[in-house]
Design a protein around this motif. Structure first.
Motif, mmCIF file in Angstrom:
data_model
loop_
_atom_site.group_PDB
_atom_site.id
_atom_site.type_symbol
_atom_site.label_atom_id
_atom_site.label_comp_id
_atom_site.label_asym_id
_atom_site.label_seq_id
_atom_site.Cartn_x
_atom_site.Cartn_y
_atom_site.Cartn_z
ATOM 1 N N MET A 105 0.361 -1.600 -0.309
ATOM 2 C CA MET A 105 0.143 -0.017 -0.084
ATOM 3 C C MET A 105 1.126 0.849 -0.148
ATOM 4 O O MET A 105 1.747 1.021 0.853
ATOM 5 C CB MET A 105 -1.100 0.355 1.274
ATOM 6 N N ALA A 106 0.943 1.982 -0.938
ATOM 7 C CA ALA A 106 1.782 3.438 -1.438
ATOM 8 C C ALA A 106 3.173 2.956 -0.668
ATOM 9 O O ALA A 106 3.876 2.145 -2.068
ATOM 10 C CB ALA A 106 1.103 4.209 0.001
ATOM 11 N N TRP B 221 4.491 0.671 1.405
ATOM 12 C CA TRP B 221 4.644 0.283 2.487
ATOM 13 C C TRP B 221 3.871 -1.394 2.282
ATOM 14 O O TRP B 221 3.335 -1.122 1.387
ATOM 15 C CB TRP B 221 2.886 0.840 3.770
ATOM 16 N N THR C 90 -0.443 10.870 1.520
ATOM 17 C CA THR C 90 -0.554 9.791 0.835
ATOM 18 C C THR C 90 -0.326 8.422 1.962
ATOM 19 O O THR C 90 -0.229 7.671 2.726
ATOM 20 C CB THR C 90 0.273 8.633 -0.499
ATOM 21 N N SER C 91 0.977 8.772 2.229
ATOM 22 C CA SER C 91 2.139 7.500 3.260
ATOM 23 C C SER C 91 1.234 7.310 4.533
ATOM 24 O O SER C 91 0.794 6.946 5.162
ATOM 25 C CB SER C 91 3.097 8.006 3.355
ATOM 26 N N SER D 231 -1.906 8.555 5.260
ATOM 27 C CA SER D 231 -3.325 8.169 4.846
ATOM 28 C C SER D 231 -3.027 6.660 5.504
ATOM 29 O O SER D 231 -4.110 5.870 5.784
ATOM 30 C CB SER D 231 -4.593 8.169 3.977
ATOM 31 N N THR D 232 -1.739 6.267 4.889
ATOM 32 C CA THR D 232 -1.044 4.943 5.116
ATOM 33 C C THR D 232 -1.430 4.178 6.783
ATOM 34 O O THR D 232 -2.062 3.204 6.538
ATOM 35 C CB THR D 232 -0.753 3.989 4.182
ATOM 36 N N ALA E 19 -3.808 1.591 8.644
ATOM 37 C CA ALA E 19 -3.327 0.818 9.173
ATOM 38 C C ALA E 19 -3.021 0.251 11.097
ATOM 39 O O ALA E 19 -3.887 -0.490 10.776
ATOM 40 C CB ALA E 19 -1.725 0.231 8.777
#
Length: 282
Positions: free
Chosen positions: A6-7, A9, A33-34, A36-37, A41
């Motif tokens: 995801m992104a 990660w 974006t990162s 938000s990931t 999580a």
């Protein structure tokens, strides 16, 4: 375990009910974006472990502020020059550790901390793992009858246990704020998940019940909500950062490294007033 990308990660679960490891990205200067990931999580798994970050105090602070306002702990010794960062230190001669019982950070406050961010500075050559237990899974696995009853209850939480601690905690009388009350089953403000919210360190009794009346049911809940099947175990390494949501999990620090030092830096992020999971519990 096969990871999910995801992104920036790659995310791998640590256990069936809580915990995930995030690899491949950095917690410094997160893009929208990162970030938000990482948030997604954290809310999905309750606790996330991110190796090889080696955050400076400034980067640690910036990460915390990306999640919200910082909630300064009034009992821990602060890191020199950074009064908002708590120093969680164990000396080699200690056989007990701070956090060595199941608890949720700051449940003794009227508005408890939402998220804790722990950054490993010095870790022992073995041991010192932290266990986490999903309170969402615990709530889901209660019987319908007990869950319905608990949904109508509130519980009292207190910081008084710090006064009895043999560890080096702040003993300034002004640090103690007395008893507060929270719903026994809360609804997570971001996800709507229902979670059990009592813990053996800070919960004293059910609101409107005596201590002796409360004790049998509370003791049952403490055992139930920390049973091994609900837990994950984080093994620390230098530079690792672990984030957890105190509304979703409890945690327990293992004191099995006597003779060795351990130093962590912790920042807690302020939460919101905890709401009951059901309208009838208001």
């Amino acid at each position: 375990m096969q990871g999910i990308a995801m992104a920036d990660w790659t995310i791998s679960k640590l256990s069936g009910h809580c915990g995930a490891r995030l690899m491949g990205g950095t917690l410094t200067d997160l893009s929208d974006t990162s970030l938000s990931t990482v948030k997604a999580a954290l809310f999905a798994y309750g606790v996330i472990a991110v190796p090889d970050q080696h955050l400076s105090p400034e980067a640690h602070t910036a990460l915390a502020r990306a999640f919200g306002e910082i909630d300064v702990n009034r009992f821990f010794t602060p890191v020199e020059g950074y009064p908002h960062i708590a120093e969680v230190r164990t000396r080699p001669d200690q056989t007990a550790v701070i956090g060595g019982t199941w608890h949720s950070d700051h449940s003794y406050d009227p508005v408890p901390a939402a998220i804790s961010i722990l950054s490993a500075q010095t870790v022992p050559p073995y041991g010192g793992d932290t266990h986490f237990a999903s309170q969402v899974a615990a709530c889901a696995q209660l019987s319908d009858g007990l869950r319905t009853m608990l949904g109508g209850l509130w519980a009292c939480h207190s910081d008084a246990s710090f006064a009895d601690s043999a560890l080096e905690m702040n003993q300034d009388p002004s640090a103690y704020h007395g008893t507060v009350r929270h719903p026994v089953i809360i609804r997570h403000p971001e996800t709507g998940a229902k979670a059990l919210y009592v813990n053996g360190d800070f919960t004293t009794q059910f609101d409107g019940w005596s201590v002796s009346e409360s004790a049998p049911l509370l003791e049952y809940l403490y055992r139930f909500c920390t049973q091994p099947i609900l837990t994950c175990r984080v093994m620390w390494a230098p530079g690792m950062v672990v984030l957890w949501d105190n509304r979703l999990v409890q945690h327990y620090a293992t004191a099995d490294y006597a003779g060795h030092a351990r130093l962590m830096h912790r920042i807690t992020v302020a939460g919101t007033v905890l709401k009951p999971a059901t309208v009838s519990a208001v």
